[in-house]
Enzyme design. Structure first.
Site, PDB file in Angstrom:
ATOM      1  N   TYR A  27       0.882  -1.166   0.000  1.00 46.11           N
ATOM      2  CA  TYR A  27       0.000   0.000   0.000  1.00 46.11           C
ATOM      3  C   TYR A  27       0.913   1.207   0.000  1.00 46.11           C
ATOM      4  O   TYR A  27       2.030   1.150   0.520  1.00 46.11           O
ATOM      5  CB  TYR A  27      -0.840   0.045   1.275  1.00 46.11           C
ATOM      6  CG  TYR A  27      -1.792  -1.109   1.437  1.00 46.11           C
ATOM      7  CD1 TYR A  27      -2.990  -1.135   0.742  1.00 46.11           C
ATOM      8  CD2 TYR A  27      -1.499  -2.157   2.305  1.00 46.11           C
ATOM      9  CE1 TYR A  27      -3.876  -2.197   0.893  1.00 46.11           C
ATOM     10  CE2 TYR A  27      -2.383  -3.217   2.465  1.00 46.11           C
ATOM     11  CZ  TYR A  27      -3.561  -3.229   1.760  1.00 46.11           C
ATOM     12  OH  TYR A  27      -4.442  -4.269   1.911  1.00 46.11           O
ATOM     13  N   HIS A  67     -11.070  -6.579  -4.666  1.00 44.46           N
ATOM     14  CA  HIS A  67     -10.627  -6.931  -3.310  1.00 44.46           C
ATOM     15  C   HIS A  67     -11.532  -8.025  -2.717  1.00 44.46           C
ATOM     16  O   HIS A  67     -11.829  -8.031  -1.522  1.00 44.46           O
ATOM     17  CB  HIS A  67     -10.645  -5.689  -2.409  1.00 44.46           C
ATOM     18  CG  HIS A  67      -9.601  -5.721  -1.320  1.00 44.46           C
ATOM     19  ND1 HIS A  67      -8.395  -5.083  -1.411  1.00 44.46           N
ATOM     20  CD2 HIS A  67      -9.594  -6.293  -0.091  1.00 44.46           C
ATOM     21  CE1 HIS A  67      -7.696  -5.265  -0.302  1.00 44.46           C
ATOM     22  NE2 HIS A  67      -8.400  -6.001   0.510  1.00 44.46           N
ATOM     23  N   THR A 118      -1.703  -2.056  -4.267  1.00 40.82           N
ATOM     24  CA  THR A 118      -3.159  -2.157  -4.116  1.00 40.82           C
ATOM     25  C   THR A 118      -3.755  -0.759  -4.061  1.00 40.82           C
ATOM     26  O   THR A 118      -3.404   0.034  -3.191  1.00 40.82           O
ATOM     27  CB  THR A 118      -3.493  -2.942  -2.823  1.00 40.82           C
ATOM     28  OG1 THR A 118      -2.981  -4.262  -2.965  1.00 40.82           O
ATOM     29  CG2 THR A 118      -4.988  -2.995  -2.574  1.00 40.82           C
ATOM     30  N   LYS A 135      -2.969  -3.258  -8.609  1.00 44.29           N
ATOM     31  CA  LYS A 135      -4.086  -4.170  -8.277  1.00 44.29           C
ATOM     32  C   LYS A 135      -5.318  -3.368  -7.854  1.00 44.29           C
ATOM     33  O   LYS A 135      -5.213  -2.474  -7.013  1.00 44.29           O
ATOM     34  CB  LYS A 135      -3.661  -5.086  -7.132  1.00 44.29           C
ATOM     35  CG  LYS A 135      -4.763  -5.984  -6.586  1.00 44.29           C
ATOM     36  CD  LYS A 135      -4.193  -6.988  -5.591  1.00 44.29           C
ATOM     37  CE  LYS A 135      -5.243  -7.963  -5.095  1.00 44.29           C
ATOM     38  NZ  LYS A 135      -5.841  -7.569  -3.832  1.00 44.29           N
TER      39      LYS A 135
HETATM   40  C1  LIG Z   1      -8.934 -12.381   4.479  1.00 48.98           C
HETATM   41  C2  LIG Z   1      -8.488 -11.552   3.304  1.00 48.98           C
HETATM   42  C3  LIG Z   1      -7.415 -10.685   3.441  1.00 48.98           C
HETATM   43  C4  LIG Z   1      -6.988  -9.920   2.342  1.00 48.98           C
HETATM   44  N1  LIG Z   1      -5.880  -9.119   2.501  1.00 48.98           N
HETATM   45  C5  LIG Z   1      -5.432  -8.426   1.424  1.00 48.98           C
HETATM   46  C6  LIG Z   1      -4.256  -7.631   1.537  1.00 48.98           C
HETATM   47  O1  LIG Z   1      -3.614  -7.580   2.580  1.00 48.98           O
HETATM   48  N2  LIG Z   1      -3.861  -6.945   0.426  1.00 48.98           N
HETATM   49  C7  LIG Z   1      -4.537  -7.015  -0.765  1.00 48.98           C
HETATM   50  O2  LIG Z   1      -4.135  -6.379  -1.738  1.00 48.98           O
HETATM   51  N3  LIG Z   1      -5.639  -7.773  -0.895  1.00 48.98           N
HETATM   52  C8  LIG Z   1      -6.092  -8.480   0.162  1.00 48.98           C
HETATM   53  N4  LIG Z   1      -7.209  -9.264   0.017  1.00 48.98           N
HETATM   54  C9  LIG Z   1      -7.862  -9.388  -1.323  1.00 48.98           C
HETATM   55  C10 LIG Z   1      -7.259 -10.556  -2.117  1.00 48.98           C
HETATM   56  O3  LIG Z   1      -5.946 -10.270  -2.527  1.00 48.98           O
HETATM   57  C11 LIG Z   1      -8.062 -10.852  -3.389  1.00 48.98           C
HETATM   58  O4  LIG Z   1      -8.204  -9.670  -4.135  1.00 48.98           O
HETATM   59  C12 LIG Z   1      -9.436 -11.482  -3.135  1.00 48.98           C
HETATM   60  O5  LIG Z   1      -9.440 -12.287  -1.968  1.00 48.98           O
HETATM   61  C13 LIG Z   1      -9.820 -12.325  -4.350  1.00 48.98           C
HETATM   62  O6  LIG Z   1     -11.085 -12.839  -4.220  1.00 48.98           O
HETATM   63  P1  LIG Z   1     -11.400 -14.340  -3.726  1.00 48.98           P
HETATM   64  O7  LIG Z   1     -11.212 -14.336  -2.232  1.00 48.98           O
HETATM   65  O8  LIG Z   1     -12.808 -14.520  -4.136  1.00 48.98           O
HETATM   66  O9  LIG Z   1     -10.460 -15.307  -4.420  1.00 48.98           O
HETATM   67  C14 LIG Z   1      -7.664 -10.019   1.101  1.00 48.98           C
HETATM   68  C15 LIG Z   1      -8.748 -10.897   0.983  1.00 48.98           C
HETATM   69  C16 LIG Z   1      -9.166 -11.666   2.057  1.00 48.98           C
HETATM   70  C17 LIG Z   1     -10.316 -12.620   1.876  1.00 48.98           C
END
Ligand SMILES: Cc1cc2nc3c(=O)[nH]c(=O)nc-3n(C[C@H](O)[C@H](O)[C@H](O)COP(=O)(O)O)c2cc1C
Length: 338
Positions: free
Chosen positions: A126, A237, A152, A213
């Protein structure tokens, strides 16, 4: 491969309720979360038949790095709240399966712990209010072996989540202690990120290629590339930010048309068929978030390895059934929208 629903139920049975809900939750009333997986199913596959599919090769490259298949690990924070080995286990599993790992900057395992066992990996970052700290983290990650930084941009404001959750934020050895030990990311993250930050990150000395992203529009994709990004990643996300945002499956084509660079996608990818649909729509690769977290919770490194191998086998089977023997052969004629 194990069905996603079964994996979720297995994880639910062993995780504390507050932790389960943290991973599962979306934002708002979960419109975007609910729409994510069904949106892929709107694209029906159009198999090319008959074809010789004796040998099917799923391997490909991401920014020039060779990988065993087109499905990889999206960044998810706080992995040690679901399993004591956390990101280190995920990194090991990704390495063993020839997949790319994107490490969250809210990782609860240190850069050193992860890089010791990882294959190719990228750091998700970030832009923090403290831009010097942002630059330092990117340089530290690059020195530890990160081959790219994934910026992100879809969290300019941290959305309120639909479900209440709770977990112990003091686990593990975080990359950025402030980020991993506080649930409230908004305190640290810059709310004023612009294209200039992409330009700045792309030009950092000792830095690495920048992937952006959280892009859901063609014009934004074009602008990010013009600002110095090497690739963009279509994502909302996992439905955890803007509720009502367009599903990645629907946003993908416009982004692909806007740029010549590599486009990645995540959100609701649950089967090898979804991965092939994403590639047919022009993605270079697909990433999975929650499935990896559930697999980690259930089986640690072995669980994540089985999941990633399962995805690759499912992609291989879908390629054979659609008449494709290499990733290059997966083209737009392979899908039609219902
Ligand atoms: C528990 C959790 C934590 C996440 N933490 C981050 C993060 O720290 N940074 C980020 O860019 N995306 C984060 N994401 C988003 C994921 O990178 C991703 O975009 C998303 O989970 C994709 O969808 P899906 O869970 O349906 O596969 C997070 C998602 C979840 C479920």
């Amino acid at each position: 491969m194990i069905s996603h629903l079964d994996l979720v139920e297995e994880a639910r049975a062993i995780l504390p309720e507050g932790v389960f809900q943290y991973v599962a939750t979306g934002a708002g009333v979960e419109e975007t979360l609910t729409a994510a997986a069904p949106a892929w199913q709107q694209y029906y596959l159009r198999p090319r038949l008959p074809r010789d599919v004796t040998a099917v090769d799923t391997s490909t490259t991401l920014l020039g790095t060779k990988v065993s298949g087109p499905v990889h690990v999206a960044p998810t924070g706080f992995q040690r709240i679901v399993h004591p080995d956390g990101e280190t286990a995920t990194a090991k599993a990704a390495n063993e399966t020839g997949s790319l790992l994107v490490l969250s900057s809210r990782s609860t395992s240190s850069l050193e712990e992860v890089s010791a066992v990882a294959g190719p990996w990228w750091l998700q970052a970030y832009v923090l209010r403290d831009r010097d700290l942002t630059a330092e983290i990117v340089r530290r990650a690059a020195a530890a072996g990160a081959q790219a930084v994934v910026l992100t941009v879809h969290t300019p404001h941290v959305a309120r989540k639909a479900r209440s959750y709770e977990f112990d934020t003091s686990v593990g050895s975080p990359i950025i202690p402030e980020l991993a030990t506080r649930d409230d990311l908004g305190v640290w993250q810059a709310p004023d990120v612009t294209l200039e930050d992409i330009q700045w990150l792309a030009g950092l000395s000792g830095g690495v290629p920048v992937v952006v992203k959280g892009i859901l529009r063609g014009d934004d994709a074009r602008a990010c590339i013009d600002a110095g990004a090497q690739a963009v990643w279509v994502s909302n996300h996992g439905g955890r930010q803007l509720d009502g945002a367009i599903p990645s499956a629907i946003a993908l084509s416009e982004v692909v048309e806007a740029i010549d660079e590599e486009v990645y996608v995540d959100g609701g990818i649950r089967t090898g068929r979804d991965v092939v649909r994403a590639l047919a729509l022009g993605a270079r690769a697909a990433f999975v978030g929650r499935p990896v977290v559930w697999a980690l919770a259930v089986g640690g490194a072995d669980g994540v390895r089985d999941l990633l191998n399962g995805f690759r086998e499912d992609v291989e089977e879908t390629m054979a059934l659609t008449g494709c023997t290499s990733i290059d052969e997966i083209g737009p004629d392979l899908v039609t929208r219902s």
